[in-house]
Design a protein around this motif. Structure first.
Motif, short mmCIF file in Angstrom:
data_model
loop_
_atom_site.label_atom_id
_atom_site.label_comp_id
_atom_site.label_asym_id
_atom_site.label_seq_id
_atom_site.Cartn_x
_atom_site.Cartn_y
_atom_site.Cartn_z
N SER A 394 0.84 -1.21 0.00
CA SER A 394 0.00 0.00 0.00
C SER A 394 0.87 1.25 0.00
O SER A 394 0.55 2.24 -0.67
N ALA A 395 1.94 1.22 0.77
CA ALA A 395 2.83 2.39 0.79
C ALA A 395 3.46 2.61 -0.58
O ALA A 395 3.58 3.76 -1.04
N ARG A 396 3.88 1.54 -1.23
CA ARG A 396 4.50 1.68 -2.54
C ARG A 396 3.47 2.17 -3.56
O ARG A 396 3.79 3.00 -4.43
N ASP A 397 2.21 1.64 -3.48
CA ASP A 397 1.18 2.07 -4.42
C ASP A 397 0.84 3.53 -4.23
O ASP A 397 0.55 4.25 -5.21
N ALA A 398 0.86 3.98 -2.97
CA ALA A 398 0.53 5.38 -2.69
C ALA A 398 1.74 6.29 -2.85
O ALA A 398 1.65 7.49 -2.56
N ASN A 399 2.86 5.69 -3.26
CA ASN A 399 4.09 6.46 -3.44
C ASN A 399 4.48 7.17 -2.14
O ASN A 399 4.86 8.35 -2.13
N LYS A 400 4.31 6.41 -1.05
CA LYS A 400 4.68 6.93 0.26
C LYS A 400 5.73 6.00 0.89
O LYS A 400 5.81 4.82 0.54
N THR A 401 6.46 6.58 1.78
CA THR A 401 7.34 5.71 2.56
C THR A 401 6.51 4.96 3.58
O THR A 401 5.45 5.44 4.02
#
Length: 584
Positions: A394-401
């Protein structure tokens, strides 16, 4: 046959009868000559034997010299004149026992003394007397003046049933020997036990006469302070515990020692000295060697699997009990005072080492409990692997750390009046009261806080070692962070694993692999997948072995080296310090 019998009955010729008559006559003449010669000899001996004057037996001597002349046995020789000189000597025949606990030495032998009493003079054979010495046995010797000698340091003395012998010579010289057994108080130097050497002293003195009346010296010695004469003699003796005499040869051949004379408070004292030293084999075989062996038994626990607690507890505790038993058995025969003893210090040191082994077991168990707790954290993260991977994705999909996403899923603070409809308002609360509720991000992603526990723990560890706040950890920092999950790897091994993991995730790694770093999500993913990479070939240098060991393993590694080196150093130190235990 008849002829033969007749011939045997014939009468012998006259010549045989004459020979028998001559033989009988010769025998009678020899017997008569022998008898006459014996009678003549007896007659001549009796006629020309010289007659002696004075007493002819000890009983007559006592009557004529002592009683008839009014001899006073209470008055010392030369009373009112020069002091009477008495020579003393002890003939040591047996060391019965040495009570080390009380410092008492029990011996047997003959106490000899020499002095001169001119009142007892008599004619010897050269001057017409009947003998050259009068032998007074037992109580007969008590009829003359005797020096009132006593043993100053005697604890007990036994004279009952023992023989005494007193010889009186023509010029009044007297030699007296008393068979005796007594115990003396000694000053035992047990410091270097079992290599201890001692000096036994039989201190002779006069009970009633001072130095102006009676002087004491060793046989053949000189009067006054100093060592002289022969104060003690001993035959060849063998003792199971002690070597008697100044050296081993003396034990086989016997020995003589001078007496040490001194004057204290106007009274003469003569110390009759004998040396004795312990045969150390018993203590060496029965105490020192067992101590070493049981110390090695305690040392063996450091090589036993630290997770096998019963075996290690047995090896740690049993030697301690045995060492205490050995120590108690040694002190049964030794004084329980404050004197420092080499053997006692050696045993105490060995006991400390064995007790340190038992304490080490406690330390290892504490470290194992810590490691078990850290292992539980890792297992918890692995148990929530699916949730963790979904969160990472989910973090990678949201482009978040992942750190940011986890932060957004943390509980937030709101006032009661600002609570959304999904939140239950607390009872008896005021609108301005502040409370914490699940964040909107956590609700939208259906993240429950119990699912986040191990993620939070991993985040805390990550932030602990991300000291520069870059959001990434180097291989060295990852190695230290891994220890909180019970993963122990060397820096080189961790660097290799990090680079392998990054490449497996589709990332490139720098040429200098030590510059590789992991972000938080990568760190969490590596923790989940760590078992896949632990087989990477590690380095076998001492540093890498140390870094890749758990705290409990390091404790054992240190103990294996420190204990054996410490024991060797203790042996060297005790060997060098042995002379320091001897009293000056």
């Amino acid at each position: 046959g008849i002829e033969h019998r007749r011939s045997s009955l014939r009468v012998q010729p006259p010549q045989s009868a004459m020979l028998r008559a001559v033989s009988v006559a010769t025998l009678l003449w020899g017997t008569a000559f022998t008898c006459v010669t014996h009678v003549v000899a007896q007659t001549c001996t009796t006629q020309f034997k010289p007659k002696c004057t004075g007493p002819a037996s000890p009983r007559e001597y006592i009557q004529q010299v002592l009683k008839d002349k009014g001899y006073d046995s209470t008055e010392r020789p030369s009373c009112g004149g020069a002091p009477t000189v008495v020579q003393v000597q002890f003939r040591l025949t047996q060391v019965n026992d040495i009570y080390q606990k009380d410092g008492v030495i029990s011996v047997s032998g003959y106490m000899r003394s020499w002095w001169k009493d001119e009142r007892l003079a008599f004619n010897g054979t050269k001057t017409g007397g009947c003998f050259d010495e009068v032998v007074l046995m037992g109580a007969d010797g008590a009829n003359i003046w005797l020096p009132d000698l006593y043993i100053k340091n005697a604890v007990s003395k036994n004279v009952d049933g023992f023989a005494t012998l007193t010889n009186v010579y023509p010029d009044g010289s007297i030699w007296r020997s008393e068979q005796t057994a007594f115990a003396i108080k000694g000053e035992l130097d047990l410091g270097p036990l079992p290599y201890d050497e001692h000096i036994g002293r039989v201190v002779m003195s006069s009970f009633g006469y001072d130095a102006t009346q009676l002087r004491i010296k060793a046989k053949g010695g000189t009067v006054g302070p100093g060592s002289s004469g022969v104060g003690l003699t001993a035959p060849a003796m063998n003792h199971s515990v002690w070597t008697l005499g100044p050296d081993a040869a003396a034990e086989a051949e016997g020995f003589e020692t001078p007496a040490k004379n001194e004057v204290r408070d106007g009274v003469d004292y003569a110390s009759l000295i004998f040396d004795f030293k312990r045969k150390p084999k018993f203590f060496f075989d029965q105490v020192i060697i067992p101590c070493i062996l049981f110390l090695l038994v305690a040392y063996m626990q450091f090589w036993v699997d630290r997770k096998v607690a019963p075996a290690r507890a047995f090896l740690a505790v049993i030697p301690v009990l045995i060492m205490r038993t050995l120590s108690n058995s040694v002190y049964k025969s030794l004084p329980e005072g404050g004197q420092k003893m080499w053997l006692a210090d050696v045993m105490s040191t060995f006991t400390v080492w064995t007790i340190s082994g038992a304490l080490h077991l406690g330390l290892v168990e504490a470290l194992l409990m810590q490691e078990k707790s850290r292992e539980a954290k890792r297992k918890g993260l692995e148990a929530h692997e699916k949730f963790a991977q979904e969160l990472i994705q989910s973090a990678r999909d949201a482009n978040k750390t992942l750190l940011k996403l986890v932060g957004e899923c943390e509980a937030i603070e709101k006032t009661v009046q600002a609570l959304p409809d999904r939140a239950r308002k607390p009872l008896e609360s005021k609108p301005e009261d502040k409370v914490r509720i699940m964040s909107d991000e956590a609700v939208s992603r259906k993240v429950e806080e119990h699912d986040m526990l191990f993620i939070y723990y991993a985040m805390d560890i990550f932030n602990m070692f991300d000291k520069n706040g870059s959001g990434a950890l180097s291989a060295s920092e990852i190695r230290h962070a891994n220890t909180h999950f019970n993963i122990y790897l060397s820096t080189a091994h961790t660097t290799k694993i990090v680079c392998m993991f990054l490449r497996d995730q589709g990332f490139t790694t720098p040429k200098d692999e030590t510059a590789a770093e992991l972000q938080f999500w990568q760190f969490c993913q590596l923790l989940i997948d760590m078992d896949k990479y632990l087989l990477a070939e590690p380095s076998f240098s001492l540093r890498d072995m140390w870094e890749s060991s758990s705290p409990s393993e390091r404790a054992d590694m240190l103990a294996r080296v420190v204990v054996i080196v410490g024991i060797v150093i203790c042996f060297i130190v005790f060997d060098l310090c042995l002379p320091m235990y001897k009293q000056s």
